[in-house]
Design a protein around this motif. Structure first.
Motif, PDB file in Angstrom:
ATOM      1  N   ALA A  33      -3.763  -3.835  -4.149  1.00  0.00           N
ATOM      2  CA  ALA A  33      -3.629  -2.667  -3.282  1.00  0.00           C
ATOM      3  C   ALA A  33      -4.251  -1.439  -3.939  1.00  0.00           C
ATOM      4  N   ALA A  34      -3.993  -1.250  -5.224  1.00  0.00           N
ATOM      5  CA  ALA A  34      -4.595  -0.125  -5.943  1.00  0.00           C
ATOM      6  C   ALA A  34      -6.108  -0.281  -6.047  1.00  0.00           C
ATOM      7  N   THR A  91       1.905   4.926 -11.287  1.00  0.00           N
ATOM      8  CA  THR A  91       1.279   6.247 -11.497  1.00  0.00           C
ATOM      9  C   THR A  91      -0.064   6.339 -10.779  1.00  0.00           C
ATOM     10  N   LEU A  92      -0.223   5.610  -9.681  1.00  0.00           N
ATOM     11  CA  LEU A  92      -1.503   5.554  -8.988  1.00  0.00           C
ATOM     12  C   LEU A  92      -1.972   6.939  -8.545  1.00  0.00           C
ATOM     13  N   ALA A  93      -1.074   7.742  -7.974  1.00  0.00           N
ATOM     14  CA  ALA A  93      -1.469   9.055  -7.462  1.00  0.00           C
ATOM     15  C   ALA A  93      -2.013   9.945  -8.580  1.00  0.00           C
ATOM     16  N   GLN A  94      -1.348   9.962  -9.735  1.00  0.00           N
ATOM     17  CA  GLN A  94      -1.804  10.777 -10.854  1.00  0.00           C
ATOM     18  C   GLN A  94      -3.104  10.241 -11.436  1.00  0.00           C
ATOM     19  N   ASN A  95      -3.206   8.922 -11.555  1.00  0.00           N
ATOM     20  CA  ASN A  95      -4.457   8.330 -12.058  1.00  0.00           C
ATOM     21  C   ASN A  95      -5.617   8.617 -11.128  1.00  0.00           C
ATOM     22  N   PHE A 154       0.820  -1.209   0.000  1.00  0.00           N
ATOM     23  CA  PHE A 154       0.000   0.000   0.000  1.00  0.00           C
ATOM     24  C   PHE A 154       0.856   1.262   0.000  1.00  0.00           C
ATOM     25  N   VAL A 155       2.093   1.152   0.432  1.00  0.00           N
ATOM     26  CA  VAL A 155       3.008   2.291   0.427  1.00  0.00           C
ATOM     27  C   VAL A 155       3.778   2.363  -0.887  1.00  0.00           C
ATOM     28  N   ARG A 156       4.310   1.219  -1.333  1.00  0.00           N
ATOM     29  CA  ARG A 156       5.140   1.203  -2.536  1.00  0.00           C
ATOM     30  C   ARG A 156       4.349   1.459  -3.812  1.00  0.00           C
ATOM     31  N   GLN A 168       2.121  -7.810 -11.138  1.00  0.00           N
ATOM     32  CA  GLN A 168       2.363  -7.525  -9.730  1.00  0.00           C
ATOM     33  C   GLN A 168       1.021  -7.494  -9.002  1.00  0.00           C
ATOM     34  N   TRP A 169       0.578  -8.695  -8.621  1.00  0.00           N
ATOM     35  CA  TRP A 169      -0.759  -8.816  -8.069  1.00  0.00           C
ATOM     36  C   TRP A 169      -0.922  -8.036  -6.767  1.00  0.00           C
TER      37      TRP A 169
END
Length: 280
Positions: free
Chosen positions: A250-251, A70-74, A62-64, A244-245
């Motif tokens: 996590a996302a 690009t999770l934050a931008q998405n 959840f941190v990595r 990367q499951w």
């Protein structure tokens, strides 16, 4: 009278059966989400293990996932698209629904039927035409194209639900407000809209959730990873040779939390809005 006379009766067999069935169905629907959380907490070396629970949990995914993808931008793009399309739908649907509910114009039934028919079209079937149209307008691979597309496909539902709710509000209330010195616009904002707020909230939550969960249009109309919505960003984590499951799940957990919180907060308004016009 003795206490035994006030002792509550045991629940009927039918009540017990219905309650047990409801809990069983709830468990079936919740189980995939629990599996998603558990998989997000699995260490990388245990992702292919057959056991339901890992030997130990590793919540570092959840941190990595924020720094490695690009999770934050998405997530930011999805939030802008969901809010923008919701506001656009509300700005267009409110006057359209009010006029439809209050004015018996020629072709009113045909208009409402046309609104209902547009709900039968799937965005997937219109992707080629949409792509060509937005290509001509030079809007591809922008946030604006996602806002416009999501608003277009959710506008019909908003007009339908708001029209039914406003029609259920007695017009005499607006007439009384106009007698007291309010114009039509004043009566709309001071009388009709407050009474129609459950219907407005229903249109807002369904439009927001539909835009938040949309995938096909985001995949088709955008190409840059920093301009794609969250659903497409999660799909990009699935590579051709490896997946990367732990990042994917996590996302996914991050993606569903805002919607769950939002729906839990205004759930009672959604229920009352969906039953609008059912009782006269």
């Amino acid at each position: 009278m003795s206490r035994q006379g006030h002792r509550a009766k045991p629940p009927a067999a039918r009540t017990v059966l219905v309650t047990a069935t409801a809990w069983a169905l709830a468990a079936i629907f919740v189980l995939p989400y629990l599996e998603m959380v558990v998989t997000a907490g699995r260490p990388a070396g245990e992702l292919r293990d057959s056991g339901y629970l890992p030997g130990h949990f590793d919540w570092s995914s959840f941190v990595r996932v924020w720094s490695d993808t690009t999770l934050a931008q998405n997530l930011r793009i999805t939030l802008v698209v969901a809010l923008g399309s919701t506001l656009l739908v509300l700005a267009v649907a409110l006057p359209a629904a009010y006029y439809t509910a209050r004015v018996d114009f020629r072709g009113r039934k045909a208009f409402l039927l046309l609104v209902l028919v547009t709900q039968m079209f799937q965005p997937t079937a219109l992707q080629v035409g949409l792509y060509r149209e937005f290509f001509t307008l030079d809007l591809l691979d922008t946030v604006l194209v996602l806002v416009l597309a999501n608003a277009a496909f959710n506008l019909a539902f908003a007009v339908w639900i708001l029209s039914a709710y406003i029609a259920a509000i007695p017009v005499e209330l607006e007439e009384a407000a106009q007698i007291d010195g309010n114009g039509r616009i004043g009566a709309l904002f001071r009388v009709t809209l407050p009474l129609a707020m459950p219907g407005v909230v229903t249109a807002v939550i369904f439009t927001f959730i539909a835009a938040w969960n949309e995938f096909v249009m985001g995949l088709t109309l955008t190409t840059s990873t920093d301009r794609q919505p969250l659903t497409v960003g999660i799909n990009n984590m699935i590579g051709a040779y490896s997946v990367q499951w732990n990042y994917v799940f996590a996302a996914s957990v991050v993606a569903i939390v805002p919607v769950i919180v939002l729906f839990a907060v205004i759930e009672r308004h959604v229920v009352s809005g969906l039953t609008a016009g059912s009782v006269r």
